[in-house]
Design a protein around this motif. Sequence first.
Motif, PDB file in Angstrom:
ATOM      1  N   PRO A 127       0.756  -0.980   0.336  1.00 54.01           N
ATOM      2  CA  PRO A 127      -0.372   0.625  -0.072  1.00 54.01           C
ATOM      3  C   PRO A 127       0.732   1.607  -0.120  1.00 54.01           C
ATOM      4  O   PRO A 127      -0.105   1.983  -0.654  1.00 54.01           O
ATOM      5  N   LEU A 128       1.851   1.542   0.773  1.00 50.34           N
ATOM      6  CA  LEU A 128       3.095   2.877   1.083  1.00 50.34           C
ATOM      7  C   LEU A 128       3.697   2.702  -0.416  1.00 50.34           C
ATOM      8  O   LEU A 128       3.449   4.295  -0.958  1.00 50.34           O
ATOM      9  N   HIS A 129       3.721   1.406  -1.111  1.00 49.16           N
ATOM     10  CA  HIS A 129       4.212   2.101  -2.857  1.00 49.16           C
ATOM     11  C   HIS A 129       3.139   1.724  -4.119  1.00 49.16           C
ATOM     12  O   HIS A 129       3.509   2.357  -5.309  1.00 49.16           O
ATOM     13  N   TYR A 130       2.130   1.391  -3.283  1.00 52.02           N
ATOM     14  CA  TYR A 130       0.797   1.424  -4.526  1.00 52.02           C
ATOM     15  C   TYR A 130       1.482   2.630  -5.255  1.00 52.02           C
ATOM     16  O   TYR A 130       0.954   3.141  -6.473  1.00 52.02           O
ATOM     17  N   PRO A 131       0.727   4.577  -4.925  1.00 56.51           N
ATOM     18  CA  PRO A 131       1.002   5.383  -5.377  1.00 56.51           C
ATOM     19  C   PRO A 131       2.026   5.516  -6.650  1.00 56.51           C
ATOM     20  O   PRO A 131       2.146   5.949  -7.355  1.00 56.51           O
ATOM     21  N   THR A 132       2.697   5.295  -6.451  1.00 61.18           N
ATOM     22  CA  THR A 132       4.342   5.551  -6.690  1.00 61.18           C
ATOM     23  C   THR A 132       4.754   3.929  -7.878  1.00 61.18           C
ATOM     24  O   THR A 132       4.970   4.331  -8.671  1.00 61.18           O
ATOM     25  N   ILE A 133       4.044   3.872  -7.412  1.00 59.21           N
ATOM     26  CA  ILE A 133       4.480   1.871  -8.505  1.00 59.21           C
ATOM     27  C   ILE A 133       3.176   2.126  -9.846  1.00 59.21           C
ATOM     28  O   ILE A 133       3.477   1.750 -11.344  1.00 59.21           O
ATOM     29  N   MET A 134       1.888   2.046  -9.659  1.00 59.56           N
ATOM     30  CA  MET A 134       0.877   2.077 -10.637  1.00 59.56           C
ATOM     31  C   MET A 134      -0.056   4.067 -11.137  1.00 59.56           C
ATOM     32  O   MET A 134      -0.675   4.595 -10.580  1.00 59.56           O
ATOM     33  N   THR A 135       1.926   3.923 -11.443  1.00 61.58           N
ATOM     34  CA  THR A 135       1.466   5.347 -12.050  1.00 61.58           C
ATOM     35  C   THR A 135       0.769   5.790 -13.109  1.00 61.58           C
ATOM     36  O   THR A 135      -0.397   4.388 -13.583  1.00 61.58           O
ATOM     37  N   SER A 136       0.177   6.773 -13.806  1.00 60.59           N
ATOM     38  CA  SER A 136      -0.856   6.607 -14.781  1.00 60.59           C
ATOM     39  C   SER A 136      -0.523   6.027 -15.926  1.00 60.59           C
ATOM     40  O   SER A 136      -1.072   5.775 -16.203  1.00 60.59           O
ATOM     41  N   ASN A 137       1.059   6.311 -16.721  1.00 60.66           N
ATOM     42  CA  ASN A 137       1.274   5.228 -17.737  1.00 60.66           C
ATOM     43  C   ASN A 137       1.187   3.882 -17.379  1.00 60.66           C
ATOM     44  O   ASN A 137       1.042   3.089 -18.359  1.00 60.66           O
ATOM     45  N   LEU A 138       1.679   3.791 -16.564  1.00 62.55           N
ATOM     46  CA  LEU A 138       1.605   1.966 -16.145  1.00 62.55           C
ATOM     47  C   LEU A 138      -0.119   2.180 -16.137  1.00 62.55           C
ATOM     48  O   LEU A 138      -0.564   0.381 -16.662  1.00 62.55           O
ATOM     49  N   CYS A 139      -0.543   2.368 -15.927  1.00 61.31           N
ATOM     50  CA  CYS A 139      -2.133   1.638 -15.020  1.00 61.31           C
ATOM     51  C   CYS A 139      -2.248   2.077 -16.999  1.00 61.31           C
ATOM     52  O   CYS A 139      -3.277   0.428 -17.429  1.00 61.31           O
ATOM     53  N   LEU A 140      -2.357   2.799 -18.025  1.00 60.00           N
ATOM     54  CA  LEU A 140      -2.788   2.467 -19.293  1.00 60.00           C
ATOM     55  C   LEU A 140      -2.142   1.041 -19.868  1.00 60.00           C
ATOM     56  O   LEU A 140      -2.941   0.677 -20.429  1.00 60.00           O
ATOM     57  N   GLN A 141      -0.968   1.337 -19.961  1.00 59.95           N
ATOM     58  CA  GLN A 141       0.259   0.247 -20.224  1.00 59.95           C
ATOM     59  C   GLN A 141      -0.766  -1.404 -19.751  1.00 59.95           C
ATOM     60  O   GLN A 141      -0.949  -2.042 -20.503  1.00 59.95           O
ATOM     61  N   LEU A 142      -1.050  -1.225 -18.525  1.00 55.45           N
ATOM     62  CA  LEU A 142      -2.033  -2.398 -18.274  1.00 55.45           C
ATOM     63  C   LEU A 142      -2.794  -2.769 -18.379  1.00 55.45           C
ATOM     64  O   LEU A 142      -3.932  -3.814 -18.660  1.00 55.45           O
ATOM     65  N   ALA A 143      -3.887  -1.420 -18.955  1.00 49.58           N
ATOM     66  CA  ALA A 143      -4.959  -1.431 -19.636  1.00 49.58           C
ATOM     67  C   ALA A 143      -5.169  -1.909 -20.829  1.00 49.58           C
ATOM     68  O   ALA A 143      -6.353  -2.704 -21.229  1.00 49.58           O
ATOM     69  N   LEU A 144      -3.926  -1.403 -21.594  1.00 49.56           N
ATOM     70  CA  LEU A 144      -3.794  -1.694 -22.788  1.00 49.56           C
ATOM     71  C   LEU A 144      -3.629  -3.597 -23.591  1.00 49.56           C
ATOM     72  O   LEU A 144      -3.524  -3.864 -24.318  1.00 49.56           O
ATOM     73  N   SER A 145      -2.685  -3.514 -22.542  1.00 52.10           N
ATOM     74  CA  SER A 145      -2.382  -4.691 -22.946  1.00 52.10           C
ATOM     75  C   SER A 145      -3.012  -5.879 -22.927  1.00 52.10           C
ATOM     76  O   SER A 145      -2.641  -6.633 -24.151  1.00 52.10           O
ATOM     77  N   PRO A 146      -3.905  -6.409 -22.495  1.00 50.18           N
ATOM     78  CA  PRO A 146      -5.143  -7.306 -22.470  1.00 50.18           C
ATOM     79  C   PRO A 146      -5.782  -6.984 -24.060  1.00 50.18           C
ATOM     80  O   PRO A 146      -5.870  -8.467 -24.639  1.00 50.18           O
ATOM     81  N   TRP A 147      -5.773  -6.059 -24.782  1.00 50.76           N
ATOM     82  CA  TRP A 147      -6.580  -6.193 -25.365  1.00 50.76           C
ATOM     83  C   TRP A 147      -5.498  -6.760 -27.038  1.00 50.76           C
ATOM     84  O   TRP A 147      -6.098  -7.093 -27.439  1.00 50.76           O
ATOM     85  N   VAL A 148      -4.574  -6.041 -26.786  1.00 46.32           N
ATOM     86  CA  VAL A 148      -3.218  -6.138 -27.581  1.00 46.32           C
ATOM     87  C   VAL A 148      -2.688  -7.334 -27.667  1.00 46.32           C
ATOM     88  O   VAL A 148      -2.873  -7.895 -28.600  1.00 46.32           O
ATOM     89  N   VAL A 149      -2.590  -8.205 -27.019  1.00 48.81           N
ATOM     90  CA  VAL A 149      -2.685  -9.063 -26.655  1.00 48.81           C
ATOM     91  C   VAL A 149      -3.403 -10.489 -27.295  1.00 48.81           C
ATOM     92  O   VAL A 149      -2.978 -11.581 -27.663  1.00 48.81           O
ATOM     93  N   GLY A 150      -4.521 -10.020 -26.879  1.00 49.73           N
ATOM     94  CA  GLY A 150      -5.805 -10.671 -27.525  1.00 49.73           C
ATOM     95  C   GLY A 150      -6.232 -10.776 -28.172  1.00 49.73           C
ATOM     96  O   GLY A 150      -6.237 -11.442 -29.280  1.00 49.73           O
ATOM     97  N   PHE A 151      -6.272  -9.624 -29.170  1.00 50.96           N
ATOM     98  CA  PHE A 151      -5.840  -9.252 -30.421  1.00 50.96           C
ATOM     99  C   PHE A 151      -4.455  -9.972 -31.063  1.00 50.96           C
ATOM    100  O   PHE A 151      -5.073 -10.994 -31.764  1.00 50.96           O
ATOM    101  N   THR A 152      -3.782 -10.031 -30.824  1.00 44.25           N
ATOM    102  CA  THR A 152      -2.317 -10.802 -31.378  1.00 44.25           C
ATOM    103  C   THR A 152      -2.889 -11.716 -31.699  1.00 44.25           C
ATOM    104  O   THR A 152      -2.402 -12.762 -32.573  1.00 44.25           O
TER     105      THR A 152
END
Length: 312
Positions: A127-152
């Motif tokens: 929980p203490l490291h969550y805000p620094t780990i889950m940045t907006s860029n990482l969040c966007l990458q994690l959200a897009l990855s399933p779509w890209v991998v599933g499509f591929t």
Amino acid sequence: MRNGTAITEFILLGFPDIQGLQTPLFIVILLIYILTLAGNGLIIAIVCAEPRLHIPMYFFLCNLSFLEIWYTTTVIPKLLETFVVTRTVICTLCCLLQAFFHFFLGTTEFLILTVMSFDRYLAICKPLHYPTIMTSNLCLQLALSPWVVGFTIVFCQMLLLIRLPFCGDNVINHFYCDVGPILKAACANTSILELLGVLATILVIPGSLLFTMISYSYILSTIIRIPSTTGRQKAFSTCASHLVVVSLLYGAVLFMYLRPSAHSSFKINKVVSVLNTILTPLLNPFIYTIRNKEVKGALRKAMTCPKRRHAK
């Protein structure tokens, strides 16, 4: 290569053994479809409208709701058609497109749920490291990855599938274009496609399930170590809804694919497939809102605002 008349269309049997129940089933499934669209659309609207919900957990939930809308739309309209016409016909290209989107969205759903379990792991175990780990860029990458991998994964197989000539049996004993019957209708050797399908299934279903189980093993061990009862309940409530959805989805899939063949029944598999395709997307909005105070609060706020404006 085998000889035969080229297939230009497939016939979907649907559920031929339910004579006399077509009309009530049509009405029930149509209502479920409308509720599914409304429920998942409402979650997307609430998360977009409420600033307090602009956090990774709800961003991933919007991804899941958006997927559920299109996943059901891929299958249900044709399923409804099987109840009102005596011979449900679908052109070969349309059948291949339906199969592509059905398996692309189904694969993506497994991967989105895996990403959501990873997000809950970071939020609860770190929980203490969550805000620094889950940045907006990482969040966007994690959200897009399933779509890209599933499509591929699915698109690579579909490129091979659309090049096959079809001249076999064009009757599909299902309510949507399943890959198995399509491959049986092919006039060429399909062993490579079948192998790729098995490898993709092993990669996606057991692979994502293993990752999710590992994430939840860490989550549960962390929750157990929380000293206060209130803290344990609060931590568990943030992942309980996701755990229920994961259990429903993987439970249905494992029931269909891991039973001994001697005891398997294709009719039962079709019923389970209906439940997985229709009921799970319908239940998701209710599951994620029943135990979630933030979503319920945002929903109440959205419902009271129009009343206040009307009163003024």
